[in-house]
Design a protein around this motif. Sequence first.
Motif, PDB file in Angstrom:
ATOM      1  N   ASP A  93       0.843  -1.305   0.000  1.00  0.00           N
ATOM      2  CA  ASP A  93       0.021  -0.066   0.112  1.00  0.00           C
ATOM      3  C   ASP A  93       0.843   1.242   0.011  1.00  0.00           C
ATOM      4  O   ASP A  93       0.130   2.323   0.406  1.00  0.00           O
ATOM      5  CB  ASP A  93      -0.951   0.090   1.342  1.00  0.00           C
ATOM      6  N   THR A  94       2.244   1.030  -0.410  1.00  0.00           N
ATOM      7  CA  THR A  94       3.147   2.118  -0.262  1.00  0.00           C
ATOM      8  C   THR A  94       3.816   2.194  -1.642  1.00  0.00           C
ATOM      9  O   THR A  94       3.659   1.202  -2.639  1.00  0.00           O
ATOM     10  CB  THR A  94       3.817   2.180   0.989  1.00  0.00           C
ATOM     11  N   ASP A  95       4.956   3.092  -1.797  1.00  0.00           N
ATOM     12  CA  ASP A  95       5.900   2.762  -2.805  1.00  0.00           C
ATOM     13  C   ASP A  95       6.564   1.480  -2.915  1.00  0.00           C
ATOM     14  O   ASP A  95       6.776   1.033  -1.857  1.00  0.00           O
ATOM     15  CB  ASP A  95       6.952   3.954  -2.659  1.00  0.00           C
ATOM     16  N   VAL A  96       6.868   1.016  -3.985  1.00  0.00           N
ATOM     17  CA  VAL A  96       7.759  -0.029  -4.170  1.00  0.00           C
ATOM     18  C   VAL A  96       9.144  -0.013  -3.595  1.00  0.00           C
ATOM     19  O   VAL A  96       9.504   1.288  -3.636  1.00  0.00           O
ATOM     20  CB  VAL A  96       7.893  -0.532  -5.633  1.00  0.00           C
ATOM     21  N   ARG A 105      10.400 -10.098 -15.213  1.00  0.00           N
ATOM     22  CA  ARG A 105       9.343 -10.705 -16.316  1.00  0.00           C
ATOM     23  C   ARG A 105       8.458 -11.642 -15.558  1.00  0.00           C
ATOM     24  O   ARG A 105       9.116 -12.677 -14.822  1.00  0.00           O
ATOM     25  CB  ARG A 105       9.977 -11.104 -17.336  1.00  0.00           C
ATOM     26  N   GLY A 106       7.094 -11.449 -15.641  1.00  0.00           N
ATOM     27  CA  GLY A 106       6.452 -12.493 -14.717  1.00  0.00           C
ATOM     28  C   GLY A 106       6.084 -12.140 -13.326  1.00  0.00           C
ATOM     29  O   GLY A 106       4.989 -12.728 -12.906  1.00  0.00           O
ATOM     30  N   GLN A 107       6.610 -11.069 -12.671  1.00  0.00           N
ATOM     31  CA  GLN A 107       6.302 -10.812 -11.324  1.00  0.00           C
ATOM     32  C   GLN A 107       5.138  -9.819 -11.672  1.00  0.00           C
ATOM     33  O   GLN A 107       4.991  -8.825 -12.527  1.00  0.00           O
ATOM     34  CB  GLN A 107       7.401  -9.797 -10.643  1.00  0.00           C
ATOM     35  N   VAL A 108       4.016  -9.712 -10.405  1.00  0.00           N
ATOM     36  CA  VAL A 108       3.055  -9.028 -10.616  1.00  0.00           C
ATOM     37  C   VAL A 108       3.010  -8.069  -9.183  1.00  0.00           C
ATOM     38  O   VAL A 108       3.057  -8.772  -8.105  1.00  0.00           O
ATOM     39  CB  VAL A 108       1.810  -9.759 -10.454  1.00  0.00           C
ATOM     40  N   VAL A 109       2.612  -6.885  -9.503  1.00  0.00           N
ATOM     41  CA  VAL A 109       2.671  -5.886  -8.299  1.00  0.00           C
ATOM     42  C   VAL A 109       1.435  -5.567  -8.128  1.00  0.00           C
ATOM     43  O   VAL A 109       0.798  -4.828  -9.099  1.00  0.00           O
ATOM     44  CB  VAL A 109       3.543  -4.551  -8.676  1.00  0.00           C
ATOM     45  N   VAL A 110       0.845  -5.677  -7.196  1.00  0.00           N
ATOM     46  CA  VAL A 110      -0.576  -4.964  -6.761  1.00  0.00           C
ATOM     47  C   VAL A 110      -0.424  -3.841  -5.653  1.00  0.00           C
ATOM     48  O   VAL A 110       0.103  -4.091  -4.536  1.00  0.00           O
ATOM     49  CB  VAL A 110      -1.389  -6.096  -6.274  1.00  0.00           C
ATOM     50  N   ALA A 157       4.447   3.804 -10.409  1.00  0.00           N
ATOM     51  CA  ALA A 157       3.300   3.509 -10.983  1.00  0.00           C
ATOM     52  C   ALA A 157       3.579   2.587 -12.240  1.00  0.00           C
ATOM     53  O   ALA A 157       2.686   1.980 -12.626  1.00  0.00           O
ATOM     54  CB  ALA A 157       2.556   4.840 -11.476  1.00  0.00           C
ATOM     55  N   ASP A 158       4.492   2.972 -12.939  1.00  0.00           N
ATOM     56  CA  ASP A 158       5.030   2.226 -14.254  1.00  0.00           C
ATOM     57  C   ASP A 158       5.133   0.829 -13.686  1.00  0.00           C
ATOM     58  O   ASP A 158       5.286  -0.028 -14.687  1.00  0.00           O
ATOM     59  CB  ASP A 158       6.245   2.749 -14.968  1.00  0.00           C
ATOM     60  N   ARG A 159       5.691   0.470 -12.678  1.00  0.00           N
ATOM     61  CA  ARG A 159       5.922  -0.956 -12.161  1.00  0.00           C
ATOM     62  C   ARG A 159       4.685  -1.487 -11.645  1.00  0.00           C
ATOM     63  O   ARG A 159       4.510  -2.845 -11.238  1.00  0.00           O
ATOM     64  CB  ARG A 159       6.932  -1.152 -11.118  1.00  0.00           C
ATOM     65  N   TRP A 160       3.335  -0.871 -11.518  1.00  0.00           N
ATOM     66  CA  TRP A 160       2.320  -1.466 -10.781  1.00  0.00           C
ATOM     67  C   TRP A 160       1.449  -2.461 -12.075  1.00  0.00           C
ATOM     68  O   TRP A 160       1.397  -1.730 -13.100  1.00  0.00           O
ATOM     69  CB  TRP A 160       1.246  -0.609 -10.372  1.00  0.00           C
TER      70      TRP A 160
END
Length: 748
Positions: free
Chosen positions: A430-433, A441-446, A478-481
């Motif tokens: 719920d905060t910055d990465v 590749r293949g990781q999912v960030v919520v 946000a580019d990684r979400w």
Amino acid sequence: MPRFSVIVPAYQVQAYLHECLESVLSQSYPDLELIAVDDCSPDDCGAVIDAFAARDPRVRAVHLPENAGLGPARNAGMDRATGDYLVFLDGDDTLTPDALLALADRLKETDEPDVLVYDYARTYGSGETVRNRAAAELAERGPAPFRLADRPGLLNLLMVAWNKAYRREFVRATGLTFPPGYYEDTPWTYPVLMTAGSIATLDRVCVHYRQRRTGGILRTTSIRHFEVFDQYDRVFAFLDERPELARWRPVLFRRMLDHLVTVYGRPERLPHDARAAFLRRARAHCRRHRAPGTPVPVRVRVHHTLVRLGLHRTYRALRLAAAAHRATARLARGLLRALRRAALRAHYRLQRLLPLRTDRAVFTAHGHRGHGGDPGALESALRATVPWMRTAWVARPEHHHTVPPGTRRLTPGTAAHWSALARSAYLVTDTDVEPGLVKRRGQVVVRTQSGTPLGHTGPGLPGHPARDTGAAPLRDGADRWDYVVSADRHSTLAWERAHPGRYTTLEYGRPRTDRFRTATGAEVAALRASLGVPEGSVAVLYAPVHRGHRLLDPERVARRLGSRFVVLALARPSHGGPLEAASDRVVDVTGHPDTTALCLASDALVTDCSPLVFDCAALDRPIVLHTDDRQACEAARCLSFDPCAFPPGAVAHSEDELIGLFTDGAWCGTRSAALRARFRARFCPYDDGRAAERVVRRVVLGEDAALPPLGPDGLVPELPEAGGAAARALAAVPGRQPGALVTVTDRP
């Protein structure tokens, strides 16, 4: 005869005097006289005082023919005072809002004591405000009023005149006055406390003590700091004249040693060529007034011994050795940190070369707090819905006990933490990465939101450049979400406008509110008991936005509402210090890790413009808006809509009006319920207890979510009986009038 005589001496404080005098005259308690004493100041202090006197008849201007010093200036003010109580304020300090009202209430409660001691906070040019570290001595628990013998810890407070109110007849009867010279507060404060027949405390910040870079006496290098010896001679002479006070001599001797060590240890006070002479004078002074018998810690005892013996060179050598030791330790710690960071970076690069683990998910909350919030709800739902998934929670060690069994505990910044970030397929936060994270590749960030955005967020707000601070890192994150969890359409539009990206918005509701639907009556009762809420009491959660000293006074509200009400104060001053007031009717829950639990444990919410209104609306608890400082709130938060035009419940525009809403029952009346229902229909359409499950099924299992059917009024179905156990207590509130009028600004 006014209630208070506020005495303000002024000398070379023209830059601050206007704010000081305005803080007195703008008090909500108007029964006062302001005696402003121009100590023959060479600047425009006299003109400022005359201007205020011409504007307000409560101001009495006093001009001394020659500069006499702070002590005689205060005496001149006392000679002209007519109020019941004397209050001193330096010309560069200020009273906090409603301070005199709090003093008046406390004096009435404690049967007009001789002395009322209250608290202060240091304010800095940066805007930082830091409360007195010895504030615990002002706790209001126990009988009041009392004598100094009952609470000797009061002598550990800063010995100044401006943190107390004095009954004028008591001062006149004892014949106490301020002496001339530096440290004039010392022979005033000690005798006052020792001779007072009755003392009370007020655990509230009433004075903001300005920390000036230059110009203050304590930051002036001068031989006049030797006058501290004369002041303590006066203190001990006062004791010699009153044998009944002999018991205080050892305590005052230690306090004198502490004071002398402080004066000597501050390099900006004494001229360099006078430091050895100061220690020789201190040695003679200690021999004259020596009174052994008060235990002191070893480190303090060393300082005291060096001062008593006048060992100037030894003292200086030990200080230099201590400074060298600290510098060496800092260098060593910095080197170790650099080596550790390099090793962790190498470890993380190595772990990224290994295959992803598709059955692993890592969760974290803002500040690496404990298990809870939206990430906590998603983690619980993931374990329940997809049992073959293995989860880990990143939290500081002190929060590990909150992580449920079956979930791996990770400490931030460790090799295990970076291994999990490198190899887990799902990252939920719920905060910055995490800084330094490289998304594979293949990781999912919520990404979950910290709450429904009541205020505008992110860059691009015309006229509000301050809101751009820190926007770049969040925009890059946000580019990684991959997914952003949204509670409602308002949140979706606000978030996508503020942080555009290629992510998918899941408008499924607030995962953390699922707990509202599953909580049992026994769980709610246990939460209330753990917070110290007596059975049968009405718990009011007070949760303002972070606006420094401009807070509702929870102690006064609790006293006015009576013993049936308990205030759970989630009030964080901007400096992060403790709550300004606390008693058995005010529970400071500022450090509580779970706001969802606080909502469940409370019967109502009082706030100004905190996003917590959306959580309590989803829980269907009564909400009261307190909007006495609405303009400041709007300027600080750049509100995305006007909460007074679309309120979640009753609206109070002052502290007394708020108290009236609770005493006449309007806070939980039918009008309040109707406003809350309309608010829920707009902002809580999907909070049905299955929001977290919908997110898990969509992200992990790829299933399309089935949103809950809305009722005819646009609301989700009512809360089950178990979840509303605390709310049902409202029906038993004495004096509740369901049809009572509520003061509401209801513009279209």
